[in-house]
Design an enzyme around this catalytic site. Structure first.
Site, short mmCIF file in Angstrom:
data_model
loop_
_atom_site.label_atom_id
_atom_site.label_comp_id
_atom_site.label_asym_id
_atom_site.label_seq_id
_atom_site.Cartn_x
_atom_site.Cartn_y
_atom_site.Cartn_z
CG PHE A 24 35.35 21.49 65.87
CD1 PHE A 24 35.37 22.42 66.90
CD2 PHE A 24 35.25 21.95 64.56
CE1 PHE A 24 35.31 23.78 66.65
CE2 PHE A 24 35.18 23.31 64.29
CZ PHE A 24 35.22 24.23 65.34
CD GLN A 25 31.83 24.41 64.04
OE1 GLN A 25 31.74 24.07 62.87
NE2 GLN A 25 31.83 25.68 64.42
CG MET B 145 2.46 42.88 73.14
SD MET B 145 0.80 43.54 73.00
CE MET B 145 0.44 43.34 71.27
CD GLU C 97 24.29 29.90 61.18
OE1 GLU C 97 24.10 30.77 62.06
OE2 GLU C 97 25.43 29.48 60.87
CE LYS D 195 34.04 18.44 55.37
NZ LYS D 195 35.05 19.28 56.06
C1 FAD Z 1 1.41 39.47 69.82
C2 FAD Z 1 0.47 38.52 69.15
C3 FAD Z 1 -0.90 38.74 69.21
C4 FAD Z 1 -1.79 37.92 68.54
N1 FAD Z 1 -3.12 38.23 68.54
C5 FAD Z 1 -3.96 37.56 67.72
C6 FAD Z 1 -5.30 37.96 67.55
O1 FAD Z 1 -5.77 38.93 68.12
N2 FAD Z 1 -6.08 37.27 66.69
C7 FAD Z 1 -5.59 36.18 65.99
O2 FAD Z 1 -6.32 35.61 65.19
N3 FAD Z 1 -4.35 35.76 66.18
C8 FAD Z 1 -3.50 36.43 67.00
N4 FAD Z 1 -2.20 36.00 67.11
C9 FAD Z 1 -1.77 34.81 66.38
C10 FAD Z 1 -2.10 33.52 67.11
O3 FAD Z 1 -1.13 33.31 68.10
C11 FAD Z 1 -2.13 32.31 66.14
O4 FAD Z 1 -0.91 32.24 65.44
C12 FAD Z 1 -3.21 32.40 65.11
O5 FAD Z 1 -4.42 32.81 65.69
C13 FAD Z 1 -3.40 31.06 64.44
O6 FAD Z 1 -4.03 31.24 63.21
P1 FAD Z 1 -4.93 30.11 62.55
O7 FAD Z 1 -5.94 29.60 63.50
O8 FAD Z 1 -5.40 30.69 61.27
O9 FAD Z 1 -3.98 28.88 62.34
P2 FAD Z 1 -2.62 28.59 61.58
O10 FAD Z 1 -1.55 28.60 62.58
O11 FAD Z 1 -2.45 29.39 60.34
O12 FAD Z 1 -2.90 27.09 61.23
C14 FAD Z 1 -3.55 26.69 60.07
C15 FAD Z 1 -4.63 25.67 60.36
O13 FAD Z 1 -5.14 25.24 59.10
C16 FAD Z 1 -4.87 23.87 58.89
N5 FAD Z 1 -4.46 23.68 57.51
C17 FAD Z 1 -3.21 23.77 56.98
N6 FAD Z 1 -3.25 23.54 55.66
C18 FAD Z 1 -4.54 23.32 55.34
C19 FAD Z 1 -5.21 23.04 54.13
N7 FAD Z 1 -4.55 22.93 52.97
N8 FAD Z 1 -6.56 22.87 54.16
C20 FAD Z 1 -7.25 22.96 55.35
N9 FAD Z 1 -6.65 23.23 56.51
C21 FAD Z 1 -5.31 23.41 56.52
C22 FAD Z 1 -3.81 23.49 59.89
O14 FAD Z 1 -3.89 22.12 60.22
C23 FAD Z 1 -4.13 24.42 61.05
O15 FAD Z 1 -5.16 23.90 61.85
C24 FAD Z 1 -1.31 36.80 67.81
C25 FAD Z 1 0.06 36.55 67.78
C26 FAD Z 1 0.96 37.41 68.43
C27 FAD Z 1 2.42 37.14 68.32
C1 TPP Z 2 12.36 36.49 70.67
C2 TPP Z 2 11.32 37.09 71.54
N1 TPP Z 2 11.63 37.49 72.79
C3 TPP Z 2 10.69 38.05 73.58
C4 TPP Z 2 9.40 38.22 73.13
C5 TPP Z 2 8.34 38.84 74.04
N2 TPP Z 2 7.86 40.12 73.45
C6 TPP Z 2 6.69 40.18 72.75
S1 TPP Z 2 6.39 41.71 72.15
C7 TPP Z 2 7.80 42.31 72.85
C8 TPP Z 2 8.17 43.76 72.70
C9 TPP Z 2 8.41 44.16 71.30
O1 TPP Z 2 8.84 45.50 71.28
P1 TPP Z 2 8.92 46.29 69.92
O2 TPP Z 2 9.61 45.49 68.89
O3 TPP Z 2 9.49 47.63 70.18
O4 TPP Z 2 7.40 46.38 69.46
P2 TPP Z 2 6.19 47.27 70.06
O5 TPP Z 2 5.37 46.36 70.89
O6 TPP Z 2 6.78 48.38 70.82
O7 TPP Z 2 5.46 47.71 68.85
C10 TPP Z 2 8.47 41.32 73.55
C11 TPP Z 2 9.73 41.53 74.30
C12 TPP Z 2 9.12 37.76 71.82
N3 TPP Z 2 7.90 37.82 71.30
N4 TPP Z 2 10.10 37.22 71.04
#
Ligand code: FAD
Ligand code: TPP
Ligand code: MG
Lengths: 171, 588
Positions: free
Chosen positions: B116-117, B485, B54, B166
């Site tokens: 159940f569930q 990472m 899911e 249900k």
């Molecule tokens: C491992 C990892 C590393 C990351 N590193 C980076 C990084 O280096 N740089 C980076 O940028 N991010 C990074 N992120 C992602 C970060 O965590 C955020 O998800 C991201 O920066 C949010 O993007 P955003 O500000 O565009 O907002 P979003 O989460 O896309 O939010 C959208 C915004 O726009 C608004 N909005 C929605 N609809 C409308 C509309 N129709 N008109 C006007 N406004 C609207 C919402 O209210 C909200 O404020 C990383 C994520 C991970 C998992």
């Molecule tokens: C569900 C979940 N559990 C744990 C994490 C923490 N986490 C972020 S990156 C990462 C490692 C990912 O490894 P891999 O898929 O091999 O990617 P790589 O960084 O090696 O490219 C972990 C464990 C996460 N982001 N999501």
């Protein structure tokens, strides 16, 4: 917001919501989930035909946090209106408390005298106790309870604040 | 069938979905949704995609939604079906993806009896959704369904759960059409206050060192918003950077684009953000991955923030001019007013600003060691980039980790809705189901999940879904045999104590592809990379590519937690300056 804003202030916020199951959980969940403070919260239906309730929340925070609380409340789907009574002009705030005082002799008499001064009503009495009903601001209640605590064992139930703006404006 | 018709609850569900224009749903059956599955069986307008978990149903619906602009629809059973969906719901909540998720519930009279569930689905999903409903009366079902679609897609989009006991699915009730079911309260503002837009245009025209900081909200506002943004950026001649979620909102091949900003963003984007005098934030939310150390974030700038959700304004960073509204409307007004007032940027100032940016750019911050000895992950992506160059029908999803950041840095996103990644929640296991959803929304397109060997194992079972529906999705694993990472953070911040981050006992991904009935390919040498990529693209079936890359490569640039934009690490030679302060270490 992480600025070291120490300008923390108490706000009374009035929220008009649909009276439906879960609405209170949404509001409380918002406060606990985002780490906002709740000093008191009251809720009751105020319009049966439209099925609306009014929630009165007393909270405290910096101006930025209070602003966040209001916009976060506004984006909940069952919320119709949010009004910051503290910011929007004069308002009346009242709270009711039931205060039981267990005391004997002179202390018992004194509790009655103080009750009188605070316009508290005796709603239950035994030889060793009174229950007072008192209405006022949270501060009035605090002062009353403080005094009573010096006279004997005290048991308290408070309603939390009900509040309305002064003058002609309505929510 | 008109409004007022009497139908069973299950039939009402199908009818309402049809009236909402739904043609595909992602789901998994169980006891509490059998009546709805029965109603599905008796019709052929809505296609049901049977996933294998899911969580994947929700991610697939997210991929479908993000790549098509439509609402994604999910159907799961009560109890474990609902709890399995929760991760997907939170993912959609964080990334503003419109989802309607129907959950079955035990019959009304058993609710609260530990039946159940049974689980308290509305209780569990309250903070996991934008809104949720428990429908106890079949006569409210149609209205609730229509309202759910309205809430999911209006304002800041997000997931909505409808929990349907249900007995309500069996009961007969009145059907109501979408038109009759406007919600009473939720009315987000889409048109901006014009005075503020005028003020914004003045600020824009007077800026000396401006920058557009663009986020996922522009994608949410539809392709027209990306066009308008591009028009405005070009009219002004100003630089533009996008967040991870905003990739594709501005064409990546354009000179005015500085690349992604933030923790793994480019040197030029982050330094331009740090040094600008005007920041125009369009549909981004000042996430901590973007701002770095808040108190040192872009200290000298005035900030304009355009956002549809007032709760995202002044949340992390105080701005000077907030404009509440839909990005498309606001941008349209800005362009109109800019033109009407014959505005022109200060060309002298702009020139010296671009000169400065050119100096930053010349650092070439994404450069990496070119070698024949080992496949660098960046090299593999550059070759993938070359192989898809010029194609308009490529959809890239990712898992979470280094490979995700490299994909963001090295792949070209020139149009919106073609980049599917889990940004806010960072959910490993997102990419494969998301690619499946994108492939269903875009038959014939090339849908690639750029994966890590650890993440892919979190929803690998969805290969079976891809096979069942003949979806030729590609899983492009950058296999570094580490949770790269995690290893990178341990190396930089925890004294190279690599606690539990090695991907031990990996499966043979080529055989695994085979076992699912797909095709497995592997590259271990630099000389094999191009052939494997070409073959992957040519094979019209699900493919897993095991790209065996350098195990030790780190992702740069990097702003370590708690540091400011101008304290970036650019490569392996850079060390984290002084011990990272406590407050930085605690950040994730
Ligand atoms: C491992 C990892 C590393 C990351 N590193 C980076 C990084 O280096 N740089 C980076 O940028 N991010 C990074 N992120 C992602 C970060 O965590 C955020 O998800 C991201 O920066 C949010 O993007 P955003 O500000 O565009 O907002 P979003 O989460 O896309 O939010 C959208 C915004 O726009 C608004 N909005 C929605 N609809 C409308 C509309 N129709 N008109 C006007 N406004 C609207 C919402 O209210 C909200 O404020 C990383 C994520 C991970 C998992
Ligand atoms: C569900 C979940 N559990 C744990 C994490 C923490 N986490 C972020 S990156 C990462 C490692 C990912 O490894 P891999 O898929 O091999 O990617 P790589 O960084 O090696 O490219 C972990 C464990 C996460 N982001 N999501
Ligand atoms: Mg890995």
């Amino acid at each position: 917001m992480t600025t070291q804003d120490t300008n923390i202030r108490r706000h009374t916020i009035s929220v008009l919501v649909d009276n439906e199951p879960g609405v209170l959980a949404r509001v409380i969940g918002l406060f606990s989930g985002r780490g906002y403070n709740i000093e008191s919260l009251t809720v009751a239906e105020i319009d049966a035909s439209d099925s609306l309730s009014r929630i009165t929340v007393v909270t405290s925070g910096t101006p930025m946090i209070i602003e966040q609380i209001k916009v976060q409340l506004e984006r909940l789907v069952p919320v119709h209106k949010v009004k910051d009574l503290t910011l929007e002009g004069p308002f009346i705030e009242r709270e009711m408390a039931l205060v039981k005082v267990v005391a004997n002799g002179e202390k018992r008499v004194e509790s009655l005298r103080i009750g009188d001064v605070f316009k508290a009503r005796v709603v239950d009495a035994t030889i060793n106790s009174f229950v007072f009903e008192i209405t006022g601001t949270a501060d009035d209640l605090n002062r009353f309870i403080d005094l009573m605590q010096q006279l004997g064992e005290v048991d308290i139930s408070r309603t939390g604040a009900a509040a309305l703006s002064r003058g002609t404006s309505t929510l | 069938m008109s409004s007022g018709t009497i139908l069973s609850g299950a039939e009402i569900v199908i009818k309402a979905l049809r009236d909402q224009g739904v043609d595909t749903i992602f789901g998994y059956p169980g006891g509490a949704v059998l009546p709805i599955y029965d109603a599905l069986f008796k019709q052929n307008q809505i296609k049901h995609i049977l996933v294998r978990h899911e969580q994947a149903a929700v991610h697939a619906a997210e991929g479908y939604a993000r790549s098509s602009g439509k609402v994604g629809v999910v159907l799961v059973t009560s109890g474990p079906g609902a709890t399995n969906a929760v991760t997907g719901l939170v993912d959609a909540l964080m990334d503003s993806i419109p989802i309607v998720c129907l959950t079955g519930q035990v019959p009304t009279h058993l609710i609260g009896n530990d039946a159940f569930q049974e689980c308290d689905t509305t209780g569990i999903t309250r903070p996991a959704t934008k809104h949720n409903y428990l429908v106890k009366d079949v006569n409210n079902l149609a209205r609730t369904l229509h309202e759910a679609f309205y809430v999911a897609k209006n304002g800041r989009p997000g997931p909505v759960v409808i929990d349907i006991p249900k007995d309500v699915q069996f009961a007969d009730g009145v059907y109501r059409t979408p038109g009759e079911s406007q919600p009473k309260s939720y009315r987000p503002q889409v048109k901006p206050d014009l005075n503020k837009v005028e003020e914004a245009v003045e600020m824009l025209a007077n800026a000396k060192r401006p920058i557009f900081y663009v986020g996922g909200g522009v994608i949410n506002a539809g392709p027209v918003a990306s066009q308008l943004l591009t028009q405005l950026v070009r009219m002004t001649g100003y630089p533009c950077t996008t967040t991870l979620m905003g990739l594709g909102a501005y064409p990546a091949h354009d000179q005015q684009w500085l690349g992604m900003l933030g923790m793994h963003g480019t040197y030029e984007a982050n330094l331009a953000m740090h040094g600008c005098d005007l920041m125009v934030c369009v549909g981004a939310r000042f996430d901590d991955r973007v701002t770095g150390k808040i108190s040192e974030f872009s200290p000298g700038s005035k900030k304009i923030h355009i956002d549809i959700d007032p709760s995202n304004i002044n949340k992390n960073v105080r701005v000077d001019l907030p404009i509440v509204g839909d990005a498309a409307y606001v941008l349209e007004d800005m362009i109109r007013i800019w033109k009407a007032r014959n505005k022109r940027a200060d060309q002298a100032a702009l020139k010296s600003w671009w000169d400065q940016i050119t100096v930053w750019r010349s650092k070439d911050c994404l450069k990496y060691e070119k070698t024949e000895k080992v496949i660098k992950p960046q090299y593999a992506l550059e070759r993938l980039r070359a192989a898809i160059q010029g194609r308009d029908d490529v959809f890239i999803s990712t898992e979470v980790g280094q490979h995700q950041m490299w994909a963001a840095q090295f792949l070209p996103f020139n149009k919106p809705n073609r980049w599917l990644t889990s940004g806010g929640l960072g959910t490993m296991g997102y990419g494969l189901p998301a690619a499946i959803g994108a492939q269903i929304a875009n038959p014939g397109a090339l849908c690639i999940d750029v994966a890590g060997e650890a993440s892919i194992q979190m929803n690998i079972q969805e290969m079976s879904t891809a096979l069942q529906y003949r979806l030729p999705v590609k899983v492009f694993i950058l296999n570094n045999q580490w949770m790269g990472m995690v290893r990178q953070w341990q190396e930089l911040l925890h004294g190279s104590r690599f606690s539990e981050s090695y991907s031990e006992a990996l499966p043979d991904f080529v055989k695994l592809a085979d076992a699912f009935g797909g095709v497995g390919l592997r590259a271990t040498k630099v000389s094999e990379v191009d052939d494997v990529i070409a073959e992957m693209i040519a094979i019209p079936r699900p493919v897993i590519v095991d790209m065996c890359v350098d195990q030790k490569e780190n992702c740069f640039p990097m702003i370590p937690g708690g540091k400011a934009h101008n304290e970036m690490l650019l490569g392996p030679a850079d060390k984290v300056s002084e011990a990272t302060p406590e407050e930085g270490m605690v950040l994730v």
